[in-house]
Enzyme design. Structure first.
Site, PDB file in Angstrom:
ATOM      1  N   ASN A 177      -8.147   6.171  -4.698  1.00 14.94           N
ATOM      2  CA  ASN A 177      -7.785   5.372  -3.523  1.00 14.94           C
ATOM      3  C   ASN A 177      -6.272   5.218  -3.363  1.00 14.94           C
ATOM      4  O   ASN A 177      -5.554   5.280  -4.352  1.00 14.94           O
ATOM      5  CB  ASN A 177      -8.438   3.990  -3.623  1.00 14.94           C
ATOM      6  CG  ASN A 177      -9.858   4.025  -3.095  1.00 14.94           C
ATOM      7  OD1 ASN A 177     -10.125   4.659  -2.086  1.00 14.94           O
ATOM      8  ND2 ASN A 177     -10.775   3.364  -3.788  1.00 14.94           N
ATOM      9  N   THR A 234     -15.406  -0.874  -9.761  1.00 13.59           N
ATOM     10  CA  THR A 234     -16.690  -0.319  -9.324  1.00 13.59           C
ATOM     11  C   THR A 234     -16.764   1.100  -9.873  1.00 13.59           C
ATOM     12  O   THR A 234     -15.742   1.791  -9.910  1.00 13.59           O
ATOM     13  CB  THR A 234     -16.810  -0.237  -7.782  1.00 13.59           C
ATOM     14  OG1 THR A 234     -15.915   0.757  -7.296  1.00 13.59           O
ATOM     15  CG2 THR A 234     -16.499  -1.567  -7.119  1.00 13.59           C
ATOM     16  N   HIS A 294     -12.042   4.604   4.823  1.00 14.29           N
ATOM     17  CA  HIS A 294     -12.823   4.003   3.740  1.00 14.29           C
ATOM     18  C   HIS A 294     -12.196   2.654   3.421  1.00 14.29           C
ATOM     19  O   HIS A 294     -11.042   2.571   3.031  1.00 14.29           O
ATOM     20  CB  HIS A 294     -12.778   4.915   2.510  1.00 14.29           C
ATOM     21  CG  HIS A 294     -13.277   4.263   1.252  1.00 14.29           C
ATOM     22  ND1 HIS A 294     -14.561   3.824   1.102  1.00 14.29           N
ATOM     23  CD2 HIS A 294     -12.657   3.993   0.081  1.00 14.29           C
ATOM     24  CE1 HIS A 294     -14.711   3.300  -0.107  1.00 14.29           C
ATOM     25  NE2 HIS A 294     -13.567   3.389  -0.742  1.00 14.29           N
ATOM     26  N   ARG A 325     -23.990   1.833   1.214  1.00 24.17           N
ATOM     27  CA  ARG A 325     -24.062   0.369   1.090  1.00 24.17           C
ATOM     28  C   ARG A 325     -24.650  -0.242   2.367  1.00 24.17           C
ATOM     29  O   ARG A 325     -25.489  -1.144   2.312  1.00 24.17           O
ATOM     30  CB  ARG A 325     -22.659  -0.207   0.851  1.00 24.17           C
ATOM     31  CG  ARG A 325     -22.116   0.031  -0.555  1.00 24.17           C
ATOM     32  CD  ARG A 325     -20.647  -0.389  -0.658  1.00 24.17           C
ATOM     33  NE  ARG A 325     -20.173  -0.377  -2.040  1.00 24.17           N
ATOM     34  CZ  ARG A 325     -18.923  -0.102  -2.401  1.00 24.17           C
ATOM     35  NH1 ARG A 325     -18.020   0.196  -1.482  1.00 24.17           N
ATOM     36  NH2 ARG A 325     -18.566  -0.122  -3.670  1.00 24.17           N
ATOM     37  N   ARG A 341       0.827  -1.192   0.000  1.00 21.05           N
ATOM     38  CA  ARG A 341       0.000   0.000   0.000  1.00 21.05           C
ATOM     39  C   ARG A 341       0.872   1.257   0.000  1.00 21.05           C
ATOM     40  O   ARG A 341       0.556   2.239  -0.664  1.00 21.05           O
ATOM     41  CB  ARG A 341      -0.874  -0.029   1.256  1.00 21.05           C
ATOM     42  CG  ARG A 341      -2.188   0.632   1.015  1.00 21.05           C
ATOM     43  CD  ARG A 341      -3.358  -0.063   1.644  1.00 21.05           C
ATOM     44  NE  ARG A 341      -4.414   0.938   1.638  1.00 21.05           N
ATOM     45  CZ  ARG A 341      -4.859   1.520   2.710  1.00 21.05           C
ATOM     46  NH1 ARG A 341      -4.400   1.192   3.878  1.00 21.05           N
ATOM     47  NH2 ARG A 341      -5.796   2.431   2.622  1.00 21.05           N
TER      48      ARG A 341
END
Length: 334
Positions: A139, A249, A194, A170, A107
């Site tokens: 992201n 997405t 998130h 969601r 990451r």
């Protein structure tokens, strides 16, 4: 000899260039950027939409495709260019650009590569729209919102991460499905980071003011026979599942971003779970961005709601903050 246009139209006012009232720029015309664009257009939120990307052919194609739908839209001007001058006088700039995570990539490495992209993008945005509000969607969104805040020099109320607005949507959808009501009548908040370490605030979940945890005190715990905790697990896993099925997405995040923009451009002062600077809140000491319930209006993100969180929820938030700081502290060139 007069042209057809001159014969047809008699001007009353002098022609002059008008500055748009509600210009929105979307940076990055990938799946997410274009879903944001079509959602913004569908809600008629802007009088000028600008698109920016490094891929010129793709950019021109997307612009033309949208322009060809002008008859069905209430947005008189759609423009695109790889040069950021096209973004001048934007009220809101949505940043969806960035590099994708490669298989096996850490990451930190992904974030550092995105920092290098943002070092070019963010100063350009601020140069042409110094008064804009920036919404970061790329992201990992919480860290990149921090990066954007650092690189832009903008006050923190004008740098917002899309954060948990979609996670909470969601969550409300999945709970509403179980209860047989509409998501707008099922209230619940996902806060924090998130994604994987997000925090479901079970203590605040309610329908028509009825606290669901009062009806089922074990709701959201491991001892719950109805296993409501599974709903939060599904929220966390839902993006991975959609990506596995269709590769990415885009629609829900696009709708989510348009929802945030509507609150600001229409000066609604609605409350959304979005990523903001949380230093000094809930005992968090570092400069990290996390989602908390925030008021959004024409000035940007103007205040944060102090939610009454339980001790374990505060502990989870702090854990989120520590995770993010662990990556942020090692970033270079900020």
């Amino acid at each position: 000899m007069a042209t057809l246009k001159e014969k047809l139209i008699a001007p009353v006012a002098e022609e002059e260039t008008t500055i748009p009232n509600n210009k929105i720029t979307v940076v990055g015309v990938g799946q997410v950027g274009m879903a944001c664009a079509i959602s913004i257009l569908g809600k008629s939120l802007t009088d000028e939409l600008a698109l920016v990307d490094v891929l010129e052919d793709k950019l021109k194609g997307e612009m033309m495709d949208l322009q060809h739908g002008s008859l069905f839209l209430q947005t008189p001007k759609i423009v695109a260019d790889k040069d950021y001058s096209v973004t001048a006088n934007s009220k809101i700039v949505v940043v969806t650009a960035g590099v994708r995570q490669q298989e096996g990539e850490s990451r930190l490495n992904l974030v550092q590569r995105n920092v290098n992209v943002f070092k070019f993008i963010i100063p350009q945005i601020v140069k042409y729209s110094p008064d804009c509000i920036i919404i970061v969607v790329s992201n990992p969104v919480d860290i990149l919102t921090y990066v954007t805040w650092k690189l832009s020099g903008l006050p923190k109320h004008r740098v917002i991460g899309s954060g948990c607005n979609l996670d909470s949507a969601r969550f409300r959808y999945l709970m509403a499905e179980k209860l047989g009501v509409h998501p707008s009548s099922c209230h619940g908040w996902i806060l924090g980071e998130h994604g994987d370490s997000s925090v479901a605030v079970w203590s605040g979940v309610n329908v028509a003011g009825v606290s669901l945890q009062e009806l089922n005190p074990e709701m959201g715990t491991d001892n719950d026979s109805e296993n409501w905790k599974e709903v939060h697990k599904m929220v966390v896993e839902s993006a991975y599942e959609v990506i596995k099925l269709k590769g990415y997405t885009n629609w829900a995040i696009g709708l989510s971003v348009a929802d945030l923009i509507e609150s600001m451009l229409k000066n609604l002062s609605r409350i959304h779970p979005v990523s903001t600077m949380v230093q000094g809140m809930y005992g968090i000491e570092n400069e990290v961005f996390l989602s908390l319930p925030c008021v959004l209006n024409a000035r940007g993100l103007t205040s944060v709601i102090n939610q009454k969180l339980k001790d374990d929820e505060v502990a989870q938030l702090k854990n989120s903050a520590d995770t993010l700081w662990g990556i942020q502290k090692d970033l270079k060139d900020l």
